[in-house]
Write an enzyme that holds these catalytic residues in place. Structure first.
Site, PDB file in Angstrom:
ATOM      1  N   ASP A 514       0.853  -1.186   0.000  1.00 40.46           N
ATOM      2  CA  ASP A 514       0.000   0.000   0.000  1.00 40.46           C
ATOM      3  C   ASP A 514       0.895   1.245   0.000  1.00 40.46           C
ATOM      4  O   ASP A 514       1.902   1.316   0.731  1.00 40.46           O
ATOM      5  CB  ASP A 514      -0.886   0.012   1.247  1.00 40.46           C
ATOM      6  CG  ASP A 514      -1.852   1.178   1.241  1.00 40.46           C
ATOM      7  OD1 ASP A 514      -2.881   1.073   0.552  1.00 40.46           O
ATOM      8  OD2 ASP A 514      -1.554   2.177   1.920  1.00 40.46           O
ATOM      9  N   ILE A 515       0.548   2.217  -0.864  1.00 39.23           N
ATOM     10  CA  ILE A 515       1.321   3.462  -0.926  1.00 39.23           C
ATOM     11  C   ILE A 515       0.938   4.330   0.278  1.00 39.23           C
ATOM     12  O   ILE A 515      -0.247   4.619   0.504  1.00 39.23           O
ATOM     13  CB  ILE A 515       1.033   4.222  -2.236  1.00 39.23           C
ATOM     14  CG1 ILE A 515       1.385   3.335  -3.445  1.00 39.23           C
ATOM     15  CG2 ILE A 515       1.815   5.535  -2.284  1.00 39.23           C
ATOM     16  CD1 ILE A 515       1.009   3.955  -4.772  1.00 39.23           C
ATOM     17  N   GLU A 557      -4.825   2.272  -4.256  1.00 35.98           N
ATOM     18  CA  GLU A 557      -3.367   2.373  -4.231  1.00 35.98           C
ATOM     19  C   GLU A 557      -2.708   1.102  -3.691  1.00 35.98           C
ATOM     20  O   GLU A 557      -1.538   1.126  -3.315  1.00 35.98           O
ATOM     21  CB  GLU A 557      -2.940   3.581  -3.377  1.00 35.98           C
ATOM     22  CG  GLU A 557      -3.206   3.449  -1.885  1.00 35.98           C
ATOM     23  CD  GLU A 557      -4.602   3.876  -1.462  1.00 35.98           C
ATOM     24  OE1 GLU A 557      -4.776   4.168  -0.279  1.00 35.98           O
ATOM     25  OE2 GLU A 557      -5.507   3.932  -2.318  1.00 35.98           O
TER      26      GLU A 557
END
Length: 638
Positions: A514-515, A557
């Site tokens: 996950d960003i 994301e």
């Protein structure tokens, strides 16, 4: 022991030179030498050197160089030259008789008689051997149709599928046989024979014959006067033949043939047959007999032309039936692999004696797909095939070894044993083509090029269709923004890999990525920059993985990475590599000078026995949230 047999006459000859007999026996020598020459001509024994020394001994008994028996060397030399046993180096033995006293006139007469005959006969023998070598070279000529074609055509004819009321070959044979029988009964020679050229080796075989004696079935012309028709096209007439019946090739016994005539049967400027008549009488064939034989030869030309045309038409129909079937098969296929198999099957059926290869451009190099299943990428620049693809031309080379100065496909190619090749390029939007390789000279012709070119056109259309199908298929499983696999494909692939891992007892790991703070980043820089970040992160992850691993956009994301065959410890190493690479990666905006950086949090989960797909994903998710809870920009596991 036979090797040293010459020693006995040599010692005898030397002793007679050193210790001459007190008397001369010229007529005894004449009788003995006459008997010896006859036996030498009949049985070709002993060898030339031994026979020459025996003759020298007999001549010395008769008086040597000072007697008329000295000229007995002449008939002995003539017989030796004619039988092919003469050797010019031992031929100087007669000079040894000068030991008894100088007498140059007999020597001049002797060699003045032998040398011209030797030179004349040697010239004729050189021409004969040249023709025989030509015959041997023709044995390398390939068949014009493959064994498969011939058997298929013959079966078609015999089963009546072609609508022919009688077997084509039988009808053809019967007509020729009746024509030759009528000729024989009209001209009344000793033998009437017809040789036909075999397309497989280019030689002439006796196929029809009628004789008052016996001719050898299927005999082949490899010597004698009929060898002339290997290159000559004019009729042959010999009124006083003395070469022996065996040299006519169709006799295996001695028959006193005295005259013969032979006419070429010419079809499309090629001698396809030889009609030959012989007789036991000299000058037997007068103008009327020759005219009748010539007219029959012309009728044979028409009959053979018709038969060859019918046979060639059936071969062509056979080839096009293959193309028609191939078109139907390919029309129902979308997968490239299935298409390739159908194409190779068709090529194998049409050209069973050739080796097929398909070439396809893939980015910079070409994919080489061989008929036996081998596949590899090659740089084909500076090759013969590259020139044909670049210029979009059909290429036929029938003596490749003599003219090949460039590689066939690539510099580091394996040895295909190529002697003849036929290459037909794809003429649509696909770069590449079909290559046929043969180890025989003169294997391919213009008709073959038309057939293979049609197969190449069918293949080209099929590959374009397959490419569109592959494109649509990829579009269905790829994420349109990032270019990695989508969520649906990830779920299907994960299920298959988990089942495989449990079935084969292999380890298996999953990463959830996950960003960090992506929503705030998106709100600050806008959606276009957010999309750029997603693309860059996806690219970094993909470049950090093996070919067997996959990365998919899980949603928003988040990305998921499937690692087959990787345990927890190794999965942690892969995750850390991805995290560090993304942290250091520079993201350059398209319209802005600021260089951006992002970080990611990664959860690691490893498959345990009995775990379901949802349980594995849930464990990776929990590990991801743990990494986020511990401060982000880190990896975690449960």
């Amino acid at each position: 022991m036979k090797r040293f047999l010459f020693v006995i006459p040599l010692i005898t000859f030397v002793l007679l030179l050193l210790f001459p007999l007190p008397f001369k026996l010229p007529y005894v020598s004449l009788l003995l030498e006459g008997i010896f020459i006859f036996l030498f001509w009949k049985f070709r024994k002993p060898d030339f050197v031994t026979s020459l020394l025996i003759t020298s001994t007999i001549i010395e008994i008769g008086g040597g160089i000072h007697s008329f028996v000295y000229f007995l060397y002449i008939p002995f030399a003539v017989v030796s030259i004619y039988t092919g046993d003469f050797n010019p180096i031992p031929g100087f033995v007669p000079l040894i008789h000068l030991f008894r006293g100088p007498s140059l006139l007999p020597v001049i007469i002797l060699y003045g008689s032998i040398v011209p005959f030797y030179l004349l006969f040697t010239t004729r023998e050189m021409r004969r051997k040249k023709l025989e070598e030509y015959v041997k070279a023709l044995k390398q000529t390939p068949m014009s149709a493959t064994d498969l074609e011939k058997s298929t055509i013959q079966k078609t004819i015999e089963t009546g599928d072609a609508g022919i009321p009688m077997k084509l070959y039988d009808r053809y044979s019967q007509a020729i046989r009746e024509l030759l029988w009528n000729l024989h009964n009209t001209v009344k020679p000793y033998s009437t024979v017809l040789f036909l050229r075999n397309k497989e080796d280019g030689l002439f075989y006796l196929k029809f014959g009628k004789s008052e004696g016996r001719v050898v079935p299927d005999s082949v012309i490899e010597q004698g006067p009929l060898l002339y028709f290997m290159k000559g096209t004019e009729p042959l007439s010999i009124d006083a033949y003395s070469g022996g019946s065996r040299k006519l090739s169709y006799y295996d016994t001695d028959v006193p043939i005295k005259s013969l005539i032979a006419f070429p049967v010419i079809v499309e400027d090629i001698v396809e047959g030889i009609l030959c008549l012989d007789s036991l009488d000299g000058s037997y064939f007068d103008f009327a007999k020759k005219t009748i034989a010539r007219s029959v030869a012309m009728e044979l030309e028409i009959m053979i032309s018709l038969y060859r045309f019918t046979q060639a038409s059936m071969i062509e129909a056979f080839h096009f039936s293959i193309i028609n079937r191939l078109t139907g098969e390919i029309a129902s296929k979308l997968e490239r692999e299935e298409m390739f198999q159908s194409i190779f099957d068709a090529l194998g059926e049409a050209y069973s004696d050739a080796y097929p290869i398909i070439l396809l451009r893939t980015s910079g190099n070409f994919l080489v797909i061989e008929g036996d299943g081998r596949r590899y990428l090659k740089d084909i620049s500076e090759s013969i095939i590259q020139g044909a693809i670049k210029n979009n031309i059909i290429l036929i080379k029938n003596n490749l070894r003599a003219e090949m100065k460039r590689p066939l496909i690539a510099k580091d190619e394996r040895d295909f044993g190529a002697v003849s090749i036929l290459f037909a390029p794809f003429r649509g939007h696909v770069d590449g083509g079909i290559l046929l390789i043969s180890d025989k000279r003169n294997r391919f012709n213009e008709k073959d090029s038309r057939v293979v070119s049609l197969i190449a056109d069918v293949t080209d259309t099929a590959l374009e269709k397959a490419a569109l199908y592959e494109k649509e298929k990829m579009r269905a499983v790829m994420d349109g923004l990032t270019g990695v696999y989508n969520h649906r494909f990830f779920q299907e692939f994960l299920q298959k890999e988990m089942e495989k891992a449990e079935r084969e007892g292999e380890v298996f790991s999953l990463l959830m990525i996950d960003i960090d703070h992506f929503k705030k980043f998106n709100d600050r820089y806008g959606h276009q920059t957010g999309d750029l970040v997603l693309k860059e992160v996806a690219m970094v992850i993909r470049d950090s993985l093996r070919a067997s691993d996959i990365v998919a956009r899980y949603g928003g994301e988040e990305f998921a990475v499937v690692l087959p065959g990787v345990d927890r410890d190794d999965a942690m190493i892969v995750a850390e590599k991805i995290r560090k690479t993304i942290e250091k990666h520079n993201i350059v905006q398209e319209y802005g000078k600021e260089v951006l950086h992002v970080t990611v949090s990664i959860g690691v989960a490893t498959l345990t026995f009995g775990m379901t797909r949802d349980q594995l994903i849930s464990e990776a998710d929990r590990a991801l949230y743990r990494a986020k809870g511990e401060g982000r920009n880190r990896i975690a596991t449960i």
